[in-house]
Scaffold this motif. Structure first.
Motif, short mmCIF file in Angstrom:
data_model
loop_
_atom_site.label_atom_id
_atom_site.label_comp_id
_atom_site.label_asym_id
_atom_site.label_seq_id
_atom_site.Cartn_x
_atom_site.Cartn_y
_atom_site.Cartn_z
N LEU A 173 -7.14 -6.66 12.66
CA LEU A 173 -6.81 -7.73 12.10
C LEU A 173 -6.81 -7.64 10.39
O LEU A 173 -6.05 -8.03 9.84
CB LEU A 173 -7.65 -8.91 12.50
N ILE A 174 -7.81 -6.83 10.03
CA ILE A 174 -8.07 -6.57 8.46
C ILE A 174 -6.57 -5.73 8.03
O ILE A 174 -6.32 -6.11 7.03
CB ILE A 174 -9.12 -5.99 8.32
N ASN A 175 -6.09 -4.67 8.97
CA ASN A 175 -4.94 -4.11 8.55
C ASN A 175 -3.79 -4.69 8.53
O ASN A 175 -2.93 -4.23 7.89
CB ASN A 175 -4.90 -2.71 9.61
N LEU A 176 -3.71 -5.86 9.33
CA LEU A 176 -2.71 -6.81 9.05
C LEU A 176 -2.60 -7.63 7.84
O LEU A 176 -1.37 -7.91 7.61
CB LEU A 176 -2.97 -8.07 10.41
N THR A 177 -3.66 -7.81 7.04
CA THR A 177 -3.53 -8.02 5.54
C THR A 177 -3.03 -7.12 5.01
O THR A 177 -2.23 -7.51 4.05
CB THR A 177 -4.96 -8.52 5.28
N VAL A 178 -2.98 -5.76 5.42
CA VAL A 178 -2.34 -4.83 4.55
C VAL A 178 -0.84 -5.12 4.63
O VAL A 178 0.17 -4.87 3.73
CB VAL A 178 -2.76 -3.38 4.73
N THR A 179 -0.36 -5.04 6.00
CA THR A 179 1.27 -5.29 6.51
C THR A 179 1.51 -6.33 5.96
O THR A 179 2.89 -6.23 5.17
CB THR A 179 1.31 -4.99 7.82
N THR A 180 1.05 -7.64 5.89
CA THR A 180 1.62 -8.76 5.11
C THR A 180 1.86 -8.61 3.79
O THR A 180 2.84 -9.23 3.08
CB THR A 180 0.74 -9.90 5.58
N TYR A 181 0.77 -8.00 2.97
CA TYR A 181 0.82 -7.66 1.44
C TYR A 181 2.20 -6.82 1.33
O TYR A 181 3.07 -7.53 0.34
CB TYR A 181 -0.22 -6.98 1.09
N MET A 182 2.57 -5.96 2.00
CA MET A 182 3.67 -5.20 1.78
C MET A 182 4.90 -5.99 2.33
O MET A 182 5.95 -5.80 1.47
CB MET A 182 3.70 -3.99 2.61
N LEU A 183 5.03 -6.80 3.33
CA LEU A 183 5.99 -7.62 3.38
C LEU A 183 6.31 -8.56 2.45
O LEU A 183 7.45 -8.76 1.94
CB LEU A 183 5.80 -8.48 4.74
N PHE A 184 5.52 -9.12 1.79
CA PHE A 184 5.67 -10.20 0.79
C PHE A 184 5.87 -9.50 -0.77
O PHE A 184 6.64 -10.04 -1.66
CB PHE A 184 4.17 -11.01 0.50
N GLN A 185 5.63 -8.13 -0.55
CA GLN A 185 5.79 -7.15 -1.74
C GLN A 185 7.26 -7.20 -1.67
O GLN A 185 8.00 -6.91 -2.69
CB GLN A 185 5.03 -5.91 -1.72
N GLY A 186 8.06 -7.05 -0.83
CA GLY A 186 9.51 -6.76 -0.58
C GLY A 186 9.99 -8.08 -0.61
O GLY A 186 11.16 -8.31 -1.33
N LEU A 187 9.41 -9.58 -0.27
CA LEU A 187 10.32 -10.64 -0.12
C LEU A 187 10.17 -11.39 -1.58
O LEU A 187 11.15 -11.83 -1.95
CB LEU A 187 9.59 -11.54 0.98
N ALA A 188 9.18 -11.21 -2.35
CA ALA A 188 8.84 -12.26 -3.56
C ALA A 188 9.69 -11.95 -4.60
O ALA A 188 10.33 -12.79 -5.26
CB ALA A 188 7.50 -12.15 -3.93
N PRO A 189 10.16 -10.50 -4.81
CA PRO A 189 11.09 -10.29 -5.97
C PRO A 189 12.49 -10.91 -5.69
O PRO A 189 13.37 -11.23 -6.45
CB PRO A 189 11.11 -8.81 -6.07
N ALA A 190 12.85 -10.96 -4.30
CA ALA A 190 14.20 -11.56 -4.10
C ALA A 190 14.10 -12.98 -4.49
O ALA A 190 15.47 -13.64 -4.67
CB ALA A 190 14.18 -11.40 -2.49
N ILE A 191 12.99 -13.69 -4.53
CA ILE A 191 13.07 -14.97 -5.00
C ILE A 191 12.83 -14.98 -6.43
O ILE A 191 13.68 -15.76 -7.25
CB ILE A 191 11.93 -15.75 -4.36
N PHE A 192 11.96 -14.57 -7.14
CA PHE A 192 11.61 -14.49 -8.44
C PHE A 192 12.75 -13.57 -9.36
O PHE A 192 12.87 -14.17 -10.34
CB PHE A 192 10.45 -13.93 -8.72
N ALA A 193 13.65 -12.73 -8.67
CA ALA A 193 14.58 -12.35 -9.37
C ALA A 193 15.74 -13.02 -9.97
O ALA A 193 16.10 -13.11 -11.20
CB ALA A 193 15.14 -11.03 -8.70
N GLY A 194 16.04 -13.95 -9.14
CA GLY A 194 16.98 -14.96 -9.61
C GLY A 194 16.55 -15.74 -10.69
O GLY A 194 17.28 -16.20 -11.73
N PHE A 195 15.43 -16.37 -10.57
CA PHE A 195 14.58 -17.17 -11.59
C PHE A 195 14.64 -16.54 -12.66
O PHE A 195 14.87 -16.86 -13.81
CB PHE A 195 13.46 -17.62 -11.00
N ALA A 196 14.25 -15.07 -12.88
CA ALA A 196 14.25 -14.43 -13.98
C ALA A 196 15.68 -14.17 -14.85
O ALA A 196 15.75 -14.24 -15.94
CB ALA A 196 13.44 -12.97 -13.80
N ASP A 197 16.58 -14.01 -14.12
CA ASP A 197 17.71 -13.61 -14.43
C ASP A 197 18.42 -15.09 -15.13
O ASP A 197 19.61 -15.14 -15.86
CB ASP A 197 18.86 -13.23 -13.49
N SER A 198 18.04 -16.31 -14.39
CA SER A 198 18.67 -17.50 -14.74
C SER A 198 17.68 -18.16 -16.06
O SER A 198 18.16 -18.72 -17.28
CB SER A 198 18.89 -18.60 -13.81
#
Length: 496
Positions: A75-100
């Motif tokens: 279960l603790i290792n799952l927090t590492v995996t979810t961190y990496m998943l959001f590491q990939g997802l978050a920039p897809a949201i913030f990048a458009g915000f940063a460009d506009s």
């Protein structure tokens, strides 16, 4: 004479290779030069430190946190995996915000979320809160890497982009290498909550001067920097200068669009970009597999404690840091070599039109030897572990893997920014999305692979995957320029 030789880039009085000079009235690419440009890129580089630092500083504390929260290691290792998943997802949201909206508003939102998440992580004592706050922590920090590359694209021309993206990546490399060492020391002597208090203090100490001094650089808002941003998007330093200036231009009106992460998927579906991202993801996954397995393998083979294992990450970090400061220069040299061959002037101060320039070939030629050496290094690393050689063996190979993998990431980042100069944050977000998600998968399967296949064969398979990048990059080098030209024609016909 070929079309490529007839095509001339937009060039400036500061040209290289003895090519003809441009019109003097042409606007410079960026008003920031010399020390100002370096300071802006260094600030972006330091900001990008927090994502890999937050990911790796946490690793030595996993067993301790599992014991204190009374949950399993799985279960603790799952927090590492979810961190990496959001590491990939978050920039897809913030990048458009940063460009506009701009780079500054994106940084402000990211750091507020990041600091709040760290305070929560330091004070919570429940697994559910740990999971949720780690996701928020990842969301706040991970977009800074995309923003760093975007800032480089804002202020640096193609001729110097390799060097400066190397500089921008240096902060992330430092975070990657020192994270396990700091985490091990803090956990052993002050307890695991001190990790998140440390990150809170460090982020706050950096965020305040960034808020006060970093100018807005997004070209859609400030052009080359001479157009003032909206008043709400000015740094206090810019605001003071604006009020003192009697002939200051009126600030531009900005329309902020709600971020659409689906635009990242549109970029990924481009056939040229898809091949580039596939290669980048294979290399990143190989690197993630090695870094994830270092702790367990060295602890088993050499009976090291957490601090000793943290020190073993130094060679990989040193190799990555060396790549940040050397490989970009090689990439820029190869760009100038192609430009000289085609009779195209190279400018460090003015925009250069790459529509008729084979930038894919110039960048890919530098990557071929890197991925081959990386694959060989991974295979050797696996068999060195298999036979349990002297510690010097795996450490030297970790240095080699760190150098070749990081150099490959940097040059592919340069190529993505070259292709998507108008939306560099979105392009980097697409790269982060694919490589982090595939890297999360590699991190999850590497230990079962080692248990089922043995260390030698597991890393042999991973090394062979790196060799697949060579034919894929050859396709990009040979056909990418034509694909990009066809896409440009389609976009012009649609009025894009």
């Amino acid at each position: 004479m070929t079309d490529e030789k007839q095509a001339q880039s937009e060039i400036s009085p500061e040209v290289e290779d003895g090519s003809r000079s441009p019109p003097h009235e042409e606007e410079v690419y960026s008003i920031y030069h010399g020390r100002s440009k370096i300071l802006i890129v260094v600030a972006a580089s330091v900001a990008s430190l927090f994502s890999p630092l937050s990911a790796n500083i946490y690793l030595p504390a996993l067993d301790t946190i599992a014991d204190q929260l009374h949950v399993s290691n799985t279960l603790i290792n799952l927090t590492v995996t979810t961190y990496m998943l959001f590491q990939g997802l978050a920039p897809a949201i913030f990048a458009g915000f940063a460009d506009s909206a701009g780079r500054r508003p994106a940084y402000i939102v990211c750091f507020i979320a990041y600091i709040a998440a760290n305070i929560g992580l330091a004070t919570q004592r429940h697994y559910a809160a740990l999971m949720v706050l780690r996701c928020l922590q990842s969301t706040g920090s991970s977009s800074t890497i995309a923003l760093a590359n975007a800032i480089v694209a804002d202020v640096v021309t193609t001729a110097e982009r390799g060097v400066y993206i190397g500089y921008a990546s240096a902060g992330g490399v430092v975070g990657l290498s020192v994270g396990p060492i700091i985490g091990g020391l803090l956990t052993q002597f002050l307890g695991w909550p001190s990790i998140f208090w440390f990150l809170t203090i460090l982020a706050g100490a950096f965020f305040i001067p960034l808020l006060l001094f970093l100018p807005e650089t997004a070209r859609k808002i400030v052009g080359n920097g001479s157009q003032p941003p909206p008043l709400w998007n000015m740094s206090p330093l810019q605001l003071m200068q604006q009020r003192r200036s009697s002939n200051a231009a009126p600030p531009v009106k900005t329309r902020i669009h709600f971020p659409n992460p689906l635009k990242t998927l549109v970029i990924i579906c481009d056939k040229e970009v898809f091949l580039i991202l596939l290669c980048n993801s294979l290399v990143y996954s190989s690197y993630s597999a090695v870094m994830t397995s270092v702790t367990s393998q060295l602890k088993h083979l050499y009976k090291f404690n957490d601090v000793q294992i943290g020190l073993c990450f130094i060679p990989a970090g040193a190799g990555s840091l060396l790549a940040a400061y050397t490989q970009g220069r090689i990439a820029d040299w190869n760009y100038r070599r192609h430009a000289r061959h085609l009779g195209v002037a190279v400018s460090k101060t003015h925009r250069q039109d790459l529509s008729e320039f084979p930038i894919e070939q110039a960048r890919c030629e530098v990557i071929y030897p890197l991925v081959v050496v990386l694959g060989l290094g991974l295979i050797a690393y696996g068999w060195v572990l298999h036979y349990g050689t002297n510690l010097a063996g795996p450490l030297v190979l970790l240095l080699l893997v760190g150098y070749t993998a990081s150099a490959t990431f940097n040059i592919m980042s340069v190529l993505m920014v070259d292709i998507y100069t108008d939306s560099p944050a979105m392009a980097t977000a697409a790269m982060n999305l694919t490589r982090c998600w595939l890297g999360a998968g590699a991190s999850a399967v590497i230990l079962p692979m080692i248990e089922g296949m043995g260390r030698g064969w597991a890393f042999t398979l991973i090394g062979l995957l790196c060799f697949v990048c060579v034919p894929l990059l050859m396709v990009v080098s040979r056909l990418g320029h034509g694909w990009r030209r066809e896409k440009g024609i389609r976009e012009r016909n649609r009025g894009v």
